[in-house]
Design a protein around this motif. Structure first.
Motif, PDB file in Angstrom:
ATOM      1  N   VAL A   1      23.000 -19.242  38.824  1.00 21.61           N
ATOM      2  CA  VAL A   1      22.749 -18.840  37.443  1.00 21.61           C
ATOM      3  C   VAL A   1      23.096 -20.042  36.570  1.00 21.61           C
ATOM      4  O   VAL A   1      24.211 -20.562  36.651  1.00 21.61           O
ATOM      5  CB  VAL A   1      23.610 -17.621  37.039  1.00 21.61           C
ATOM      6  CG1 VAL A   1      23.339 -17.236  35.591  1.00 21.61           C
ATOM      7  CG2 VAL A   1      23.349 -16.445  37.983  1.00 21.61           C
ATOM      8  N   VAL A   2      22.126 -20.505  35.773  1.00 23.42           N
ATOM      9  CA  VAL A   2      22.326 -21.689  34.938  1.00 23.42           C
ATOM     10  C   VAL A   2      21.946 -21.397  33.495  1.00 23.42           C
ATOM     11  O   VAL A   2      21.000 -20.644  33.242  1.00 23.42           O
ATOM     12  CB  VAL A   2      21.508 -22.905  35.449  1.00 23.42           C
ATOM     13  CG1 VAL A   2      21.799 -23.197  36.910  1.00 23.42           C
ATOM     14  CG2 VAL A   2      20.025 -22.719  35.244  1.00 23.42           C
TER      15      VAL A   2
ATOM     16  N   LEU B   1      27.852 -14.964  31.385  1.00 20.96           N
ATOM     17  CA  LEU B   1      28.622 -14.094  32.278  1.00 20.96           C
ATOM     18  C   LEU B   1      27.958 -12.736  32.483  1.00 20.96           C
ATOM     19  O   LEU B   1      28.072 -12.153  33.567  1.00 20.96           O
ATOM     20  CB  LEU B   1      30.051 -13.932  31.774  1.00 20.96           C
ATOM     21  CG  LEU B   1      30.906 -15.186  31.904  1.00 20.96           C
ATOM     22  CD1 LEU B   1      32.293 -14.947  31.323  1.00 20.96           C
ATOM     23  CD2 LEU B   1      31.006 -15.640  33.346  1.00 20.96           C
ATOM     24  N   ALA B   2      27.252 -12.240  31.485  1.00 22.92           N
ATOM     25  CA  ALA B   2      26.527 -10.979  31.649  1.00 22.92           C
ATOM     26  C   ALA B   2      25.453 -11.116  32.729  1.00 22.92           C
ATOM     27  O   ALA B   2      25.251 -10.212  33.544  1.00 22.92           O
ATOM     28  CB  ALA B   2      25.904 -10.537  30.328  1.00 22.92           C
ATOM     29  N   ALA B   3      24.776 -12.267  32.762  1.00 23.41           N
ATOM     30  CA  ALA B   3      23.762 -12.502  33.800  1.00 23.41           C
ATOM     31  C   ALA B   3      24.422 -12.599  35.175  1.00 23.41           C
ATOM     32  O   ALA B   3      23.921 -12.038  36.155  1.00 23.41           O
ATOM     33  CB  ALA B   3      22.973 -13.775  33.493  1.00 23.41           C
ATOM     34  N   VAL B   4      25.557 -13.285  35.260  1.00 25.85           N
ATOM     35  CA  VAL B   4      26.289 -13.390  36.526  1.00 25.85           C
ATOM     36  C   VAL B   4      26.720 -11.998  36.987  1.00 25.85           C
ATOM     37  O   VAL B   4      26.544 -11.630  38.162  1.00 25.85           O
ATOM     38  CB  VAL B   4      27.509 -14.333  36.378  1.00 25.85           C
ATOM     39  CG1 VAL B   4      28.407 -14.271  37.604  1.00 25.85           C
ATOM     40  CG2 VAL B   4      27.043 -15.769  36.119  1.00 25.85           C
ATOM     41  N   GLN B   5      27.256 -11.207  36.086  1.00 23.16           N
ATOM     42  CA  GLN B   5      27.692  -9.850  36.408  1.00 23.16           C
ATOM     43  C   GLN B   5      26.520  -9.000  36.912  1.00 23.16           C
ATOM     44  O   GLN B   5      26.635  -8.278  37.903  1.00 23.16           O
ATOM     45  CB  GLN B   5      28.316  -9.205  35.170  1.00 23.16           C
ATOM     46  CG  GLN B   5      28.796  -7.777  35.392  1.00 23.16           C
ATOM     47  CD  GLN B   5      29.283  -7.154  34.103  1.00 23.16           C
ATOM     48  OE1 GLN B   5      28.604  -7.239  33.057  1.00 23.16           O
ATOM     49  NE2 GLN B   5      30.452  -6.539  34.143  1.00 23.16           N
ATOM     50  N   ARG B   6      25.401  -9.097  36.236  1.00 21.26           N
ATOM     51  CA  ARG B   6      24.224  -8.318  36.621  1.00 21.26           C
ATOM     52  C   ARG B   6      23.728  -8.707  38.012  1.00 21.26           C
ATOM     53  O   ARG B   6      23.381  -7.862  38.828  1.00 21.26           O
ATOM     54  CB  ARG B   6      23.120  -8.512  35.588  1.00 21.26           C
ATOM     55  CG  ARG B   6      21.965  -7.595  35.793  1.00 21.26           C
ATOM     56  CD  ARG B   6      21.036  -7.596  34.627  1.00 21.26           C
ATOM     57  NE  ARG B   6      20.011  -6.602  34.892  1.00 21.26           N
ATOM     58  CZ  ARG B   6      18.975  -6.396  34.128  1.00 21.26           C
ATOM     59  NH1 ARG B   6      18.819  -7.083  33.031  1.00 21.26           N
ATOM     60  NH2 ARG B   6      18.078  -5.498  34.456  1.00 21.26           N
ATOM     61  N   LEU B   7      23.720 -10.023  38.292  1.00 17.68           N
ATOM     62  CA  LEU B   7      23.305 -10.500  39.621  1.00 17.68           C
ATOM     63  C   LEU B   7      24.239 -10.005  40.706  1.00 17.68           C
ATOM     64  O   LEU B   7      23.805  -9.606  41.788  1.00 17.68           O
ATOM     65  CB  LEU B   7      23.256 -12.030  39.644  1.00 17.68           C
ATOM     66  CG  LEU B   7      21.903 -12.698  39.519  1.00 17.68           C
ATOM     67  CD1 LEU B   7      21.052 -12.478  40.716  1.00 17.68           C
ATOM     68  CD2 LEU B   7      21.203 -12.382  38.251  1.00 17.68           C
ATOM     69  N   ALA B   8      25.554 -10.051  40.451  1.00 11.20           N
ATOM     70  CA  ALA B   8      26.529  -9.598  41.443  1.00 11.20           C
ATOM     71  C   ALA B   8      26.285  -8.133  41.807  1.00 11.20           C
ATOM     72  O   ALA B   8      26.287  -7.767  42.983  1.00 11.20           O
ATOM     73  CB  ALA B   8      27.952  -9.804  40.927  1.00 11.20           C
ATOM     74  N   GLY B   9      26.032  -7.297  40.819  1.00 12.08           N
ATOM     75  CA  GLY B   9      25.737  -5.891  41.083  1.00 12.08           C
ATOM     76  C   GLY B   9      24.422  -5.709  41.815  1.00 12.08           C
ATOM     77  O   GLY B   9      24.307  -4.877  42.721  1.00 12.08           O
TER      78      GLY B   9
END
Length: 143
Positions: free
Chosen positions: A44-45, A65-73
């Motif tokens: 994620v960049v 961080l919202a994008a990172v969180q969404r990807l993790a889920g």
């Protein structure tokens, strides 16, 4: 358009260069790592060229961080993974000097030990494409 650097491969992807994209919005782009720890390993960049997390403007941190969180889920849901690894290097071990978060699906006894991670490759282009489609579907996007 966000500030980009002509010699940065992640700026090129943010600007439209070919990659197995799994998510993008106005602030970030997420795409498969070409040398994944496990299938689904995503970077994620921020679209803007920012070398490290400490240089990311505070008003952009939430979107990143919202994008990172969404990807993790999505990894857990899309691949049935037991969890995920999220990692950000700042300068040391940062192979591309453009802020990027690694989001990696994890399972018990998956072979990942400490910080000596065995990098692999996708079986072929179709395997990479299918992995990207799975993540896009899990994110609620088009396949």
């Amino acid at each position: 358009m966000a500030r980009q650097t002509s010699d940065c491969p992640f700026c090129a992807i943010a600007g439209g260069a070919d990659a197995h994209r799994v998510w993008e919005d106005e602030q970030v782009v997420a795409f498969l790592d070409t040398r994944p720890l496990f299938p689904g390993h995503t970077l994620v960049v921020p679209r803007e060229h920012v070398p490290t997390l400490t240089e990311l403007p505070a008003d952009r941190l939430g979107g990143f961080l919202a994008a990172v969180q969404r990807l993790a889920g999505a990894m857990e849901h899309g691949f049935g993974a037991a969890g995920s690894l999220v990692a950000v290097n700042n300068r040391v071990s940062q192979s591309v000097p453009h802020l990027h978060a690694h989001v990696v699906p994890r399972n018990p006894k998956d072979g990942l030990r400490g910080f000596f991670w065995p990098r692999t490759r996708y079986r072929d282009e179709e395997h990479a494409a299918e992995t990207a489609r799975t993540l896009r579907r899990a994110l609620g996007g088009s396949s």
